[in-house]
Structure formats: structure tokens, C-alpha cells
Design an enzyme around this catalytic site. Structure first.
Site, PDB file in Angstrom:
ATOM      1  N   ARG A   1       0.813  -1.202   0.000  1.00  0.00           N
ATOM      2  CA  ARG A   1       0.000   0.000   0.000  1.00  0.00           C
ATOM      3  C   ARG A   1       0.859   1.269   0.000  1.00  0.00           C
ATOM      4  NH1 ARG A   1      -2.595   3.399   2.680  1.00  0.00           N
ATOM      5  NH2 ARG A   1      -4.708   3.848   1.988  1.00  0.00           N
TER       6      ARG A   1
ATOM      7  N   CYS B   1      -7.919  -3.519   2.252  1.00  0.00           N
ATOM      8  CA  CYS B   1      -6.719  -3.871   3.003  1.00  0.00           C
ATOM      9  C   CYS B   1      -7.169  -4.554   4.270  1.00  0.00           C
ATOM     10  CB  CYS B   1      -5.945  -2.600   3.317  1.00  0.00           C
ATOM     11  SG  CYS B   1      -4.880  -2.728   4.718  1.00  0.00           S
TER      12      CYS B   1
ATOM     13  N   PRO C   1      -8.855   4.519   2.673  1.00  0.00           N
ATOM     14  CA  PRO C   1      -9.004   5.307   1.446  1.00  0.00           C
ATOM     15  C   PRO C   1      -7.797   6.221   1.218  1.00  0.00           C
ATOM     16  CG  PRO C   1     -10.350   6.224   3.212  1.00  0.00           C
ATOM     17  CD  PRO C   1      -9.730   4.974   3.752  1.00  0.00           C
ATOM     18  N   ILE C   2      -7.733   6.864   0.052  1.00  0.00           N
ATOM     19  CA  ILE C   2      -6.625   7.805  -0.213  1.00  0.00           C
ATOM     20  C   ILE C   2      -7.161   9.207  -0.516  1.00  0.00           C
ATOM     21  CG2 ILE C   2      -4.940   6.073  -0.963  1.00  0.00           C
ATOM     22  CD1 ILE C   2      -5.535   7.126  -3.872  1.00  0.00           C
ATOM     23  N   ASP C   3      -8.419   9.465  -0.106  1.00  0.00           N
ATOM     24  CA  ASP C   3      -9.029  10.773  -0.402  1.00  0.00           C
ATOM     25  C   ASP C   3      -8.194  11.939   0.136  1.00  0.00           C
ATOM     26  OD1 ASP C   3      -9.842   9.549   2.067  1.00  0.00           O
ATOM     27  OD2 ASP C   3     -11.217  11.221   2.389  1.00  0.00           O
ATOM     28  N   LEU C   4      -7.559  11.761   1.299  1.00  0.00           N
ATOM     29  CA  LEU C   4      -6.799  12.871   1.890  1.00  0.00           C
ATOM     30  C   LEU C   4      -5.521  13.169   1.090  1.00  0.00           C
ATOM     31  CD1 LEU C   4      -7.187  11.915   5.666  1.00  0.00           C
ATOM     32  CD2 LEU C   4      -8.464  13.653   4.395  1.00  0.00           C
TER      33      LEU C   4
ATOM     34  N   ASP D   1      -0.038   0.924  15.704  1.00  0.00           N
ATOM     35  CA  ASP D   1       0.867  -0.168  15.339  1.00  0.00           C
ATOM     36  C   ASP D   1       1.397  -0.940  16.551  1.00  0.00           C
ATOM     37  OD1 ASP D   1       0.501   0.320  12.678  1.00  0.00           O
ATOM     38  OD2 ASP D   1       2.463   1.228  12.327  1.00  0.00           O
TER      39      ASP D   1
ATOM     40  N   ILE E   1      -8.007   4.397  15.281  1.00  0.00           N
ATOM     41  CA  ILE E   1      -7.448   4.786  13.972  1.00  0.00           C
ATOM     42  C   ILE E   1      -8.001   3.912  12.834  1.00  0.00           C
ATOM     43  CG2 ILE E   1      -5.323   5.206  12.652  1.00  0.00           C
ATOM     44  CD1 ILE E   1      -5.375   6.950  15.109  1.00  0.00           C
TER      45      ILE E   1
END
Ligand code: UD1
Length: 427
Positions: free
Chosen positions: A99, A123, A129-132, A313, A335
Site C-alpha cells: 500500500r 486492506c 481510502p486515499i481521499d486525503l 501499530d 485509527i
């Protein structure tokens, strides 16, 4: 497919070297796309994700050269030269596997004025998402088109004007892409509500070494003056705070004592504070951090948060550790929406965990019992390794490729400090 076999119950003790940070490496490598001069990165971890990122850079026309690496050495030196780019596209096959490939978006637009990147798709740990990332580039003047599963970002006239980027939610990756796109923009860029993770500080410091102008490093507002060109540099990747935290949990869950050589306590304050609250002794010294657990573990109430909060993480590893605490712990994951996939696997080893929505209640048990278990994602896999180290009997962790993405020579590091652990192949 390889498996990892652990015979649990050994107390871990000794010196354990901490590698370069995976998540820093994956944002430092694409910086090489921003200049036609070589970028040399030292202390790169030997990991599948680093290799995959190298292949992606090769596909874009950059050469990658690994120097002076003996198999027994931790930390590699890689020189990336992107004299001329031959492609500006990150294809589905690579993005699907890793990713972090999305991190070529910002530097490609910065250098070549355009980039096409496959949408990452689903995932294991949530939608992600990748909007940001796209919003940030748009706010800096890029035109964004979506077609056939790909996103194309184009800078008007070949160079981004720059602008004001304001993130509604803190995102590590989107901040990294915005910073990498801004450093060669025509004008200035202000990034508000930027992520403050140490890996972003590492990224900014490397870009400054390459000639970038960035102020506010380490704060939530970054001010960047675009430069006409950046130059090459040599930069050392920061130590992996998540690897160090994971091995700290290994010391704690086995009632052991580990010297995490090369760990940087300043980057992992929330993890160390939580360990201290659980009753673990932490000693910071000039070569790293010593972690010692001898008196049993107290339960904790923890909620994940962007840095400097408790890292998502580290959630799975703490959950495994708290299975051995004296009492009930409460963990809340804020998160990612689907980051409890280790729970059913830990339950198969005797853990008592109840999940309701984003919150998990972990009741400490007298013993964990070894079992065959399945790794689902990188940090979830580590939680199973930790449980296996403390369990009675034999644990077999399958789908080890998840671990190989993020833990350099895990079984070698753990057996050197007393674990009974080995990797077994299919044959
Ligand atoms: C990075 C780390 C990952 C870590 C995570 C959070 C790398 C390679 N990976 O991932 O190990 O778990 O930070 O510390 O460095 N989001 C959106 N839209 C976006 C981008 C993100 O809604 O465009 C959401 C995500 O779904 C998530 C939250 O924002 O809920 C934070 O994600 P983000 O910080 O972007 O994580 P990554 O950069 O993907």
C-alpha cells in the site's frame, strides 16, 4: 510457505539490535525521485517491503544499488539514482501488494508534473481510502482524474503552484505525500493538522539535507518554500520504534530483560509510559533502552491515537502482552476500523478477550497454550509471536510473509536472546 515454530516458556534476556524503521524507509526511498542526483540511505532494514519499493523505483527509471552489505550485517546502504524518469505510473500489481506505493504520488507530481497510481483497494486492517492524499494535491493546484481503478494527478504547466493544505483527519501517508509534492512547488505551501510521527520528522530532515526549505518540523503546521531543484544527500534511517516496542513487549510477556540496542526512547514515549504503568522497568541509556519485567504485569486502559499518542501499530502487541496481566485491560482502537483480527487467533491460545465495536476487554489468564495460528497482517502476526513466546507448548504461526514485511530476521534476533523459535519451510 514458511511457518514459524515457537516452543514457549523461555525467559528472554540479552542484547537485541533494533533495525532501521520500515515506515521511515518507505517514505525516504521515494524522496530520491525528487532529484537527478543520488540519494544514499544508510541503516535501511532488510525487509520485503523495502525490496518491493526498490522494484517500484526501478520501474519508474531509477537505479538502486546496495553497497557493502554482508548477509550477517543489520542495516543496508542503498543508493537510488533517478537521473531520468522513464515512467510516472505505479501499477496495480505493485500497489496491491504494498500500500505504501501510494507514496510515489507526491514526488512524481513534484518532479515530472504528473503521476498515475493504482487505487490500493481493500486492506486487511480497514478501508484505508486515499481521499486525503488527493485532497492535499488538489489544494496545492493539481488536477485529479479517476479512471479504471487508477488516479492521475497533473500539475498545471508541469509544476504545482503550492497552496494551503488543511487535513480534517491526521494522516501519516497523506502528510508525507503533501510534503514531498510541496518541496519542489513553484510557491509556498502551508500544511495544517499535519501528522507529527517521528517518521515524518525523519522525512523532513532528509528533504532538508537535499536542499528543501521546511519549517515547523515536528509540529502540526508545516511551512514549505518550494525550491527549483533539490540535490543528492546521504541520510541515515531512524531506528524502528515499532520493532523496539514489539521486543519490549516480548521482554514483558516472558518476564525477561532485554537491552534494545539502538532504540530511541524519545520516539516511543507513549509505549514506554504504558509499559511503566504495567509495572515494567525501563532504563534509558546512550545505546538504547533496557526493559526488565520481573513482578507480573498490571492491567492497562489504552486508546490508540496519532503521535504523540499510543500508536495503533502497537495495539496488537500490547493486547497479547495484557493477556498475561493480573486483571482486566481495556483497549480502544480509534485509527483503523478492523484492527482486531488477532483476537480470534489469540483466543485459540486461551486468551479471554471480548470485542465490542472499537473496544476490547482483555482479561488476564493464568496461562496461554500453544496452538497453530494464522497471521493476518503485520502487527497482528507479531502479537501471535509474543503469545507463542509466553505460551505452554508449541505454537506454529502460518503466513509468515506478513512478518517478513516488517521484522528484520525476527527468529534470529529472538533466538539470540533465548527464545526457542525457528522458521520451517514447506518441504
Ligand atoms: C501509516 C503507517 C501505518 C500506521 C498508520 C497510522 C506507513 C507505511 N504506514 O499508514 O503503519 O498504522 O500510519 O499510524 O507509514 N485515512 C483516510 N483517508 C486517507 C488517508 C487516511 O480516511 O486518504 C484514514 C485511515 O483510514 C485511517 C486514518 O486516516 O483511519 C489514519 O491513516 P494514515 O495515518 O493515513 O495511515 P497510513 O499512512 O496508511
Amino acid at each position: 510457505m514458511d511457518r514459524i515454530l515457537i516452543r514457549g516458556g523461555n525467559r528472554l534476556a540479552g542484547r537485541l539490535p533494533i533495525s532501521g524503521a520500515k515506515n521511515a524507509a518507505l517514505t525516504l526511498m521515494p524522496c530520491a525521485l525528487l532529484t537527478d542526483e543520488p540519494l544514499t540511505l544508510r541503516n535501511l532494514p532488510r525487509l520485503a517491503d523495502v525490496d518491493s519499493f526498490g522494484h517500484l523505483l526501478n520501474q519508474l527509471g531509477a537505479s538502486t544499488q546496495i553497497e557493502g552489505a554482508r548477509p550477517e550485517d543489520f542495516g543496508r546502504v542503498m543508493t537510488v539514482r533517478a537521473g531520468r524518469l522513464t515512467a510516472t505510473e505505479a501499477p496495480y500489481d505493485i500497489v496491491r501488494k504494498m500500500r505504501a506505493s501510494i507514496l510515489v504520488l507526491g514526488p512524481l507530481v513534484g518532479r515530472a508534473g504528473e503521476a498515475t497510481v493504482s487505487l490500493p483497494g481493500g486492506c486487511a486492517i480497514g478501508n484505508r481510502p486515499i481521499d486525503l492524499h488527493l485532497k492535499a494535491l488538489e489544494e496545492m493546484g493539481a488536477a485529479i482524474e479517476l479512471a479504471a481503478g487508477y488516479v492521475k494527478a497533473t500539475a498545471p504547466g508541469g509544476r504545482l503552484p503550492g497552496g494551503r493544505v488543511s487535513f480534517p483527519v491526521v494522516s501519516v501517508g497523506a502528510t508525507e505525500n503533501a510534503v514531498m509534492a510541496a518541496v519542489t512547488a513553484k510557491g509556498g505551501t502551508r500544511i495544517e493538522n499535519a501528522a507529527r510521527e517521528p517518521e515524518i520528522v525523519d522525512l523532513c530532515n532528509c528533504l532538508v539535507a537535499m536542499g528543501a526549505s521546511i519549517s515547523g518540523i515536528g509540529t502540526e503546521t508545516l511551512e514549505i518554500e518550494g525550491r527549483d531543484r533539490l540535490h543528492g544527500a546521504t541520510y541515515r534511517v531512524m531506528p524502528d520504534r515499532i520493532e523496539a516496542g514489539s521486543y519490549a513487549c516480548a521482554a514483558a510477556i516472558t518476564g525477561g530483560s532485554l537491552d534494545l540496542v539502538g532504540a530511541d526512547a524519545g520516539d516511543m514515549r507513549a509505549t514506554l509510559d504504558a509499559l511503566i504503568e504495567a509495572g515494567v522497568t525501563i532504563e534509558e541509556h546512550k545505546d538504547g533502552v533496557r526493559v526488565e519485567a520481573s513482578n507480573g504485569l498490571a492491567p492497562l486502559t489504552l486508546s490508540t491515537a496519532p503521535y504523540p499518542g499510543f500508536a495503533t501499530d502497537m495495539q496488537a502487541q500490547f493486547m497479547a502482552m495484557l493477556c498475561k496481566a493480573n486483571g482486566a485491560s481495556v483497549l480502544t482502537e480509534t485509527i483503523f476500523e478492523n484492527r482486531y483480527m488477532h483476537v480470534p487467533e489469540l483466543a485459540r491460545m486461551g486468551a479471554d478477550i471480548q470485542v465490542r465495536g472499537r473496544t476490547a476487554v482483555v482479561r488476564g489468564v493464568d496461562k496461554l497454550v500453544g496452538a497453530p495460528v494464522m497471521a493476518t497482517d503485520l502487527r497482528a502476526s507479531m502479537s501471535l509471536i509474543l503469545a507463542g513466546l509466553a505460551a505452554e507448548g508449541e505454537t506454529v504461526v502460518q503466513r509468515v510473509y506478513h512478518l517478513d514485511r516488517g521484522y528484520e530476521r525476527l527468529e534470529e534476533k529472538l533466538s539470540a536472546v533465548g527464545a526457542d523459535i525457528e522458521r520451517v519451510g514447506d518441504g
